[in-house]
Design an enzyme around this catalytic site. Structure first.
Site, PDB file in Angstrom:
ATOM      1  CE  LYS A  42      -2.957  -2.283   3.306  1.00  0.00           C
ATOM      2  NZ  LYS A  42      -3.457  -2.221   4.692  1.00  0.00           N
ATOM      3  CG  ASP A 102      14.675  -1.304   4.551  1.00  0.00           C
ATOM      4  OD1 ASP A 102      15.806  -0.845   4.774  1.00  0.00           O
ATOM      5  OD2 ASP A 102      13.981  -1.819   5.449  1.00  0.00           O
TER       6      ASP A 102
HETATM    7  P1  IMP Z   1      12.376  -4.272   1.462  1.00  0.00           P
HETATM    8  O1  IMP Z   1      11.846  -5.545   0.888  1.00  0.00           O
HETATM    9  O2  IMP Z   1      13.107  -4.500   2.750  1.00  0.00           O
HETATM   10  O3  IMP Z   1      13.179  -3.441   0.494  1.00  0.00           O
HETATM   11  O4  IMP Z   1      11.126  -3.486   1.966  1.00  0.00           O
HETATM   12  C1  IMP Z   1      10.414  -2.614   1.221  1.00  0.00           C
HETATM   13  C2  IMP Z   1       9.111  -2.332   1.909  1.00  0.00           C
HETATM   14  O5  IMP Z   1       9.264  -2.310   3.339  1.00  0.00           O
HETATM   15  C3  IMP Z   1       8.635  -0.945   1.553  1.00  0.00           C
HETATM   16  O6  IMP Z   1       7.786  -0.996   0.451  1.00  0.00           O
HETATM   17  C4  IMP Z   1       7.927  -0.510   2.809  1.00  0.00           C
HETATM   18  O7  IMP Z   1       6.587  -0.898   2.760  1.00  0.00           O
HETATM   19  C5  IMP Z   1       8.593  -1.247   3.928  1.00  0.00           C
HETATM   20  N1  IMP Z   1       9.564  -0.373   4.622  1.00  0.00           N
HETATM   21  C6  IMP Z   1      10.909  -0.423   4.556  1.00  0.00           C
HETATM   22  N2  IMP Z   1      11.474   0.543   5.287  1.00  0.00           N
HETATM   23  C7  IMP Z   1      10.456   1.240   5.828  1.00  0.00           C
HETATM   24  C8  IMP Z   1      10.391   2.403   6.681  1.00  0.00           C
HETATM   25  O8  IMP Z   1      11.383   3.014   7.082  1.00  0.00           O
HETATM   26  N3  IMP Z   1       9.139   2.823   7.007  1.00  0.00           N
HETATM   27  C9  IMP Z   1       7.997   2.207   6.570  1.00  0.00           C
HETATM   28  N4  IMP Z   1       8.022   1.137   5.771  1.00  0.00           N
HETATM   29  C10 IMP Z   1       9.229   0.660   5.400  1.00  0.00           C
HETATM   30 MG    MG Z   2       5.293  -1.420   1.463  1.00  0.00          MG
END
Ligand code: IMP
Ligand code: MG
Length: 178
Positions: A42, A102
């Protein structure tokens, strides 16, 4: 709600001008094409809405919902597709629109998943990039802000499903996580 914010990282004006810049860049790079924008729900909903208005091209707008997170602040590593695209992307120029990159687990998975459908190209546009915590070698093609290694909320991003409707991006007071 705003009382829970410790400090603002990117205010409304800063975000708006960055989104305008990204939209102009995409408009130029995709001249003569009709990109297929894939928002990752979302978290993308505010960014996708604002960014799409800054892209002066015919484009498809569609969404996917994936989850790699529980209600905590770190990834669990497992990605689940909860909502898929409603149209075929074969031969299309896909741009994945994310709120934040992230660990990279979500986008690595999603990129491979969509590549199987033979799009002409896939690029990634993320409002924020948090390189400190990367676990995969994924890179975004369009990045709004390279952000510090802090958990951020607002402008679509949540903590435990709250704060998505803040118009700016900020950091929560530490006691909120306790
Ligand atoms: P990844 O798979 O770890 O790259 O995560 C990506 C997803 O994690 C993003 O689309 C966010 O929904 C969530 N996310 C990562 N870091 C944050 C943050 O600092 N605040 C809120 N959501 C986060
Ligand atoms: Mg997300």
């Amino acid at each position: 709600m705003r009382k829970d914010i410790d400090h603002i990282l990117y205010d409304e004006a800063t975000i708006a001008s960055k989104v305008r810049e990204l939209g102009a860049l995409i408009t130029k790079d995709y001249e003569g094409k009709e990109p297929f924008l894939v928002g990752v729900l979302k978290g993308c909903f505010v960014f996708m809405s604002d960014l799409s208005k800054e892209i002066d091209l015919y484009c498809d707008i569609d969404f996917m919902a994936v989850s790699s997170y529980g209600s905590g602040t770190t990834t669990t590593g497992a990605v689940q597709i909860k909502k898929d695209l409603s149209r075929d992307i074969e031969g299309r120029d896909v741009i994945i629109i994310e709120d934040i990159l992230d660990s990279g687990v979500t986008l690595s998975y999603l990129t491979k998943y969509l590549e199987n459908r033979k799009p002409a190209s896939i690029k990634i546009c993320t409002l924020m990039d948090k390189p400190a915590r990367r676990q995969t070698d994924i890179k975004a093609d369009y990045v709004g802000f390279v952000c510090p290694d802090e958990f951020v909320v607002g402008y679509g991003l949540d903590y435990d499903e709250k704060y998505r409707n803040l118009p700016f991006i900020g950091v929560l007071k530490p006691e909120i996580y306790e």
